[in-house]
Structures are given as structure tokens and as C-alpha cells.
Design an enzyme around this catalytic site. Structure first.
Site, PDB file in Angstrom:
ATOM      1  N   ASP A 190       0.837  -1.208   0.000  1.00 45.67           N
ATOM      2  CA  ASP A 190       0.000   0.000   0.000  1.00 45.67           C
ATOM      3  C   ASP A 190       0.871   1.257   0.000  1.00 45.67           C
ATOM      4  O   ASP A 190       0.656   2.186  -0.783  1.00 45.67           O
ATOM      5  CB  ASP A 190      -0.899   0.033   1.241  1.00 45.67           C
ATOM      6  CG  ASP A 190      -1.941  -1.063   1.272  1.00 45.67           C
ATOM      7  OD1 ASP A 190      -3.056  -0.833   0.816  1.00 45.67           O
ATOM      8  OD2 ASP A 190      -1.617  -2.161   1.759  1.00 45.67           O
TER       9      ASP A 190
ATOM     10  N   GLU B 253      -5.748   7.244  -0.633  1.00 44.31           N
ATOM     11  CA  GLU B 253      -6.173   6.458   0.521  1.00 44.31           C
ATOM     12  C   GLU B 253      -5.146   6.498   1.645  1.00 44.31           C
ATOM     13  O   GLU B 253      -5.499   6.538   2.819  1.00 44.31           O
ATOM     14  CB  GLU B 253      -6.423   5.010   0.114  1.00 44.31           C
ATOM     15  CG  GLU B 253      -6.850   4.132   1.281  1.00 44.31           C
ATOM     16  CD  GLU B 253      -7.271   2.740   0.872  1.00 44.31           C
ATOM     17  OE1 GLU B 253      -7.791   2.019   1.740  1.00 44.31           O
ATOM     18  OE2 GLU B 253      -7.082   2.370  -0.292  1.00 44.31           O
TER      19      GLU B 253
ATOM     20  N   ASP C 289      -6.258   5.089  -5.527  1.00 45.92           N
ATOM     21  CA  ASP C 289      -6.329   3.911  -4.663  1.00 45.92           C
ATOM     22  C   ASP C 289      -5.086   3.074  -4.979  1.00 45.92           C
ATOM     23  O   ASP C 289      -5.042   2.363  -5.984  1.00 45.92           O
ATOM     24  CB  ASP C 289      -7.592   3.092  -4.929  1.00 45.92           C
ATOM     25  CG  ASP C 289      -7.836   2.060  -3.830  1.00 45.92           C
ATOM     26  OD1 ASP C 289      -6.878   1.743  -3.105  1.00 45.92           O
ATOM     27  OD2 ASP C 289      -8.965   1.571  -3.698  1.00 45.92           O
TER      28      ASP C 289
ATOM     29  N   LEU D  81      -3.795   0.451  -3.630  1.00 50.48           N
ATOM     30  CA  LEU D  81      -3.926  -1.000  -3.529  1.00 50.48           C
ATOM     31  C   LEU D  81      -5.357  -1.301  -3.090  1.00 50.48           C
ATOM     32  O   LEU D  81      -5.688  -1.187  -1.918  1.00 50.48           O
ATOM     33  CB  LEU D  81      -2.917  -1.584  -2.528  1.00 50.48           C
ATOM     34  CG  LEU D  81      -2.586  -3.077  -2.648  1.00 50.48           C
ATOM     35  CD1 LEU D  81      -1.397  -3.444  -1.765  1.00 50.48           C
ATOM     36  CD2 LEU D  81      -3.764  -3.979  -2.310  1.00 50.48           C
TER      37      LEU D  81
ATOM     38  N   THR E 164      -6.927  -4.787  -0.091  1.00 47.27           N
ATOM     39  CA  THR E 164      -5.774  -5.091   0.760  1.00 47.27           C
ATOM     40  C   THR E 164      -5.981  -6.369   1.564  1.00 47.27           C
ATOM     41  O   THR E 164      -5.048  -7.155   1.739  1.00 47.27           O
ATOM     42  CB  THR E 164      -5.481  -3.913   1.710  1.00 47.27           C
ATOM     43  OG1 THR E 164      -5.192  -2.749   0.932  1.00 47.27           O
ATOM     44  CG2 THR E 164      -4.297  -4.216   2.611  1.00 47.27           C
TER      45      THR E 164
ATOM     46  N   SER F 190     -19.432  -7.494  -2.107  1.00 52.16           N
ATOM     47  CA  SER F 190     -18.290  -7.744  -1.233  1.00 52.16           C
ATOM     48  C   SER F 190     -18.447  -9.079  -0.522  1.00 52.16           C
ATOM     49  O   SER F 190     -19.565  -9.510  -0.230  1.00 52.16           O
ATOM     50  CB  SER F 190     -18.150  -6.622  -0.200  1.00 52.16           C
ATOM     51  OG  SER F 190     -17.832  -5.406  -0.834  1.00 52.16           O
TER      52      SER F 190
ATOM     53  N   GLY G 200     -12.561  -6.285  -3.613  1.00 54.92           N
ATOM     54  CA  GLY G 200     -12.086  -5.159  -4.397  1.00 54.92           C
ATOM     55  C   GLY G 200     -13.128  -4.522  -5.294  1.00 54.92           C
ATOM     56  O   GLY G 200     -13.747  -5.189  -6.112  1.00 54.92           O
TER      57      GLY G 200
ATOM     58  N   LYS H  39     -14.791  -5.712  -9.086  1.00 57.77           N
ATOM     59  CA  LYS H  39     -16.242  -5.837  -9.270  1.00 57.77           C
ATOM     60  C   LYS H  39     -16.723  -5.038 -10.481  1.00 57.77           C
ATOM     61  O   LYS H  39     -17.619  -5.486 -11.210  1.00 57.77           O
ATOM     62  CB  LYS H  39     -16.968  -5.398  -8.006  1.00 57.77           C
ATOM     63  CG  LYS H  39     -16.651  -6.253  -6.772  1.00 57.77           C
ATOM     64  CD  LYS H  39     -17.490  -5.825  -5.589  1.00 57.77           C
ATOM     65  CE  LYS H  39     -17.045  -6.502  -4.305  1.00 57.77           C
ATOM     66  NZ  LYS H  39     -15.911  -5.823  -3.661  1.00 57.77           N
TER      67      LYS H  39
ATOM     68  N   ASP I  73     -12.165   4.163  -3.705  1.00 56.38           N
ATOM     69  CA  ASP I  73     -12.484   2.790  -4.086  1.00 56.38           C
ATOM     70  C   ASP I  73     -13.365   2.726  -5.328  1.00 56.38           C
ATOM     71  O   ASP I  73     -13.323   1.742  -6.074  1.00 56.38           O
ATOM     72  CB  ASP I  73     -13.233   2.071  -2.949  1.00 56.38           C
ATOM     73  CG  ASP I  73     -12.345   1.786  -1.750  1.00 56.38           C
ATOM     74  OD1 ASP I  73     -11.193   1.385  -1.961  1.00 56.38           O
ATOM     75  OD2 ASP I  73     -12.807   1.967  -0.608  1.00 56.38           O
TER      76      ASP I  73
END
Length: 353
Positions: free
Chosen positions: A105, A128, A168, A170, A173, A236, A262, A266, A294
Site C-alpha cells: 500500500d 487512501e 487507490d 492498492l 488489501t 463484497s 475489491g 467488481k 475505491d
């Protein structure tokens, strides 16, 4: 008193000499300032958007956003493959789940942030992860634009102050720490006056990159068909149970719920992505609070392709102000988005739990 004509002439000449000396120095200074302010022929250009009030070329910003996502992805991949994650908890989500922070990250964030900042110093960048000024690194952009972007996107300038970039470094995570690599992405989004117009989603472990620009072009497209009557809904991993009951009551028992990690992954599930580890879905639903970094890139990609990402009540999501979206989200493409929202009214109540 009798004035001497010769004395008066000498006095005037001396006065003119003093004035000439002072004025010529001023002119020379102004001329030098002007010359220093202009880039020398063939020399390096001042980056666009380097000062407030300047203009930003969105095609250039797309090019450097793609590069930033790829460079960040290189750090993410290296850390995971070397197994030097140094994972630690950085807090808890509103649902009480522990949020993880890894070296992937942080290193990805540093590389992406400083690349974008060096190319467009005056543009606001929201990330982030916190940027530590003590760890600043020089990451330059050679101002080259990939051929596929040149061919599909025309230059378009907007005021620098109207632009917000969301990073973002990563995404997914938690899945990254579990070595579920297919879910991991790095993302960059560009919003103009709060509306997402450029989206980049990069998968570090397969080197796949999707990008799109609203009213411009893209290197990705929707799938050929979608199922509105009994949709495959991607959610999720922790929300599958919340969505499944409502979705099956609405669309029937044949409705498929796909748990995944993630937000970037999606959104890619709604598109035509030629990857063996990429699942396909018709609708993407998130029923709780979610951060804007995100979802901004995915929102931009969907908008560019004629799709939609809104809150569960159908409101557009603004990418200004706070970094969170309170109203959950529903995303679709080539479907009747308004009808989907009307069919799933109970999900909005779930988003506040």
C-alpha cells in the site's frame, strides 16, 4: 544672480546621464525577467497545471494516470512476490472489521502520488494512504502519450482548479494479505467539478489495464449481453448474506450472488475483460459506506461506456468534499438502471445498518 549657459548645459547633461543609467538598468532587468519566464526553444516545458489558474489537458492526465497505476502496481506485485508485506492494522471499518495496511500500500501510494504530483503540481490529489513528505521521491514523467490514447482521445483542456484526482494505491488489501491476487487492483480517477471523467483500473498480477474517458474513448467495452430478469450480482465477500435474501425475493431463486474482493475487480466483472481469473456479473451492489477512491475510477469507466453507478436511491455520487460515500451503491451497464433501483428498495435501508 546670473546663470551661465555653459553651466546649465553641463548640469542638464549630467541629469540626463543619471536618468539614462537608472532607466536602462530597469529595462534590462525587465527584459531579463521576461526571457527567464519563457521556456527556451527546445528546452523543457513547464508542466501544465503547474500553478493555480492554469489549464490541464485531460489527455495528458489520462496518460500519466495509466502510467501511475502501472508503476504503483509494480510495487504491489514486488512486495507480494517477495513476501515482505509487513502487514499491520490501521483501524477498523464502520462494520467493525479490521483494516490492513501493508508495505505494498505504502510503496505504491508513494510512487503513484509523486508521479502525478510532479506532472501536475497544481492539481488536488486525494489518496487512501497518507503521504509522508520526509519520504518524497523524484518520479518524473517524460510527457509521452501511448499510441492507443493518441488515436482515441483528443486533447481537452480544463481549469486546473476544477480537477480532483483520486488514488487507490492498492484495492483489496485484505485479499492481498490472503494472497488472493486476482482481486487486487491499483486505480486512478480524475473528476472535473465533482464528476468522474477518467478512470484507470490496473491488475498488477496479470498486467491488465482498463482505461476510459467520458466523451473521449476507452480500451475496454461492455459485454455483449446482460440478464435483467435474473441477474448475477457481484458483492463484497462480507456482504453476500445481506444482499442475497433481498435479491432472491426480487428476482427469484435463480439469481446468482458472487462474493468478491475489491471495488475495481467488481466493476471489471461488468465489462468484457479477457482474463481467466475475472468473473462476470450483471450488477454490482455495495450496501454500506464506501470510500470514494475505491469507486471513482470504476464510476468513470462505466460513465464513459454508457453505464451507471449511483447510490442505492439513484443519486449521483459527487467526488468533491468528504472522502466517503454514505449511500451504498448500485452499478450497471446496458440495463435499465432506474428499474433496478425501484426493484431493490430494501437495500437502501440495509446501507444504514
Amino acid at each position: 544672480i546670473r546663470l551661465s549657459p555653459l553651466g546649465m548645459a553641463v548640469f542638464c547633461l549630467l541629469g540626463l546621464g543619471v536618468l539614462y543609467h537608472l532607466y536602462s538598468g530597469f529595462l534590462a532587468g525587465r527584459f531579463a525577467f521576461f526571457m527567464l519566464s519563457e521556456p527556451a526553444a527546445g528546452g523543457p516545458e513547464t508542466p501544465r497545471g503547474s500553478a493555480p489558474g492554469g489549464a490541464v489537458d485531460l489527455r495528458e492526465l489520462l496518460a500519466v494516470s495509466v502510467l501511475a497505476a502501472v508503476r504503483g502496481g509494480e510495487e504491489v506485485k514486488r512486495v507480494r512476490e517477495d513476501n515482505v508485506l509487513n502487514a499491520k492494522a490501521k483501524g477498523k471499518t464502520r462494520e467493525g472489521a479490521e483494516e490492513q495496511l501493508t508495505s505494498g500500500d505504502l510503496l505504491s501510494n508513494r510512487r503513484m502520488f509523486y508521479l502525478l504530483k510532479s506532472a501536475f503540481p497544481a492539481v488536488q490529489i486525494n489518496s487512501e494512504e497518507r503521504v509522508d513528505a520526509a519520504e518524497q521521491e523524484t518520479v518524473s514523467w517524460d510527457r509521452s502519450i501511448p499510441e492507443d490514447i493518441k488515436q482515441k482521445i483528443q486533447p481537452k483542456e480544463v481549469p486546473a482548479e476544477s480537477v480532483t484526482v483520486w488514488i487507490d494505491p492498492l484495492d483489496a488489501t485484505q485479499e492481498y494479505t490472503e494472497d488472493l491476487r486476482q482481486y487486487v487492483t491499483t486505480m486512478v480517477c480524475v473528476a472535473v467539478n465533482g464528476k468522474p471523467v477518467i478512470g484507470v483500473i490496473h491488475k498488477p498480477f496479470s498486467a491488465y489495464t482498463a482505461w476510459a474517458m467520458v466523451d473521449g474513448g476507452s480500451n475496454v467495452k461492455p459485454r455483449s449481453s446482460y440478464n435483467e430478469k435474473s441477474p448475477r450480482i457481484i458483492v463484497s465477500r462480507s456482504h453476500a448474506g445481506k444482499v442475497e435474501q433481498v435479491a432472491r425475493q426480487t428476482f427469484g431463486n435463480k439469481t446468482v450472488i458472487i462474493p468478491a474482493g475489491g471495488a475495481g475487480y467488481k466493476v471489471l466483472a461488468l465489462l468484457d475483460v479477457a482474463e481467466k481469473n475475472q468473473e462476470e456479473a450483471d450488477v454490482y451492489i455495495h450496501v454500506t459506506y464506501i470510500k470514494k477512491w475505491d469507486i471513482c475510477a470504476g464510476n468513470a469507466v462505466l460513465r464513459a461506456l454508457g453505464g451507471h453507478m449511483t447510490t442505492l436511491t439513484g443519486e449521483e455520487i459527487s467526488y468533491t468534499g468528504s472522502d466517503g460515500n454514505e449511500g451504498g451503491l448500485i452499478a450497471s451497464i446496458n440495463m435499465n438502471h432506474k428499474a433496478l433501483i425501484e426493484k431493490l428498495p430494501d437495500l437502501e435501508k440495509t446501507s444504514h445498518k
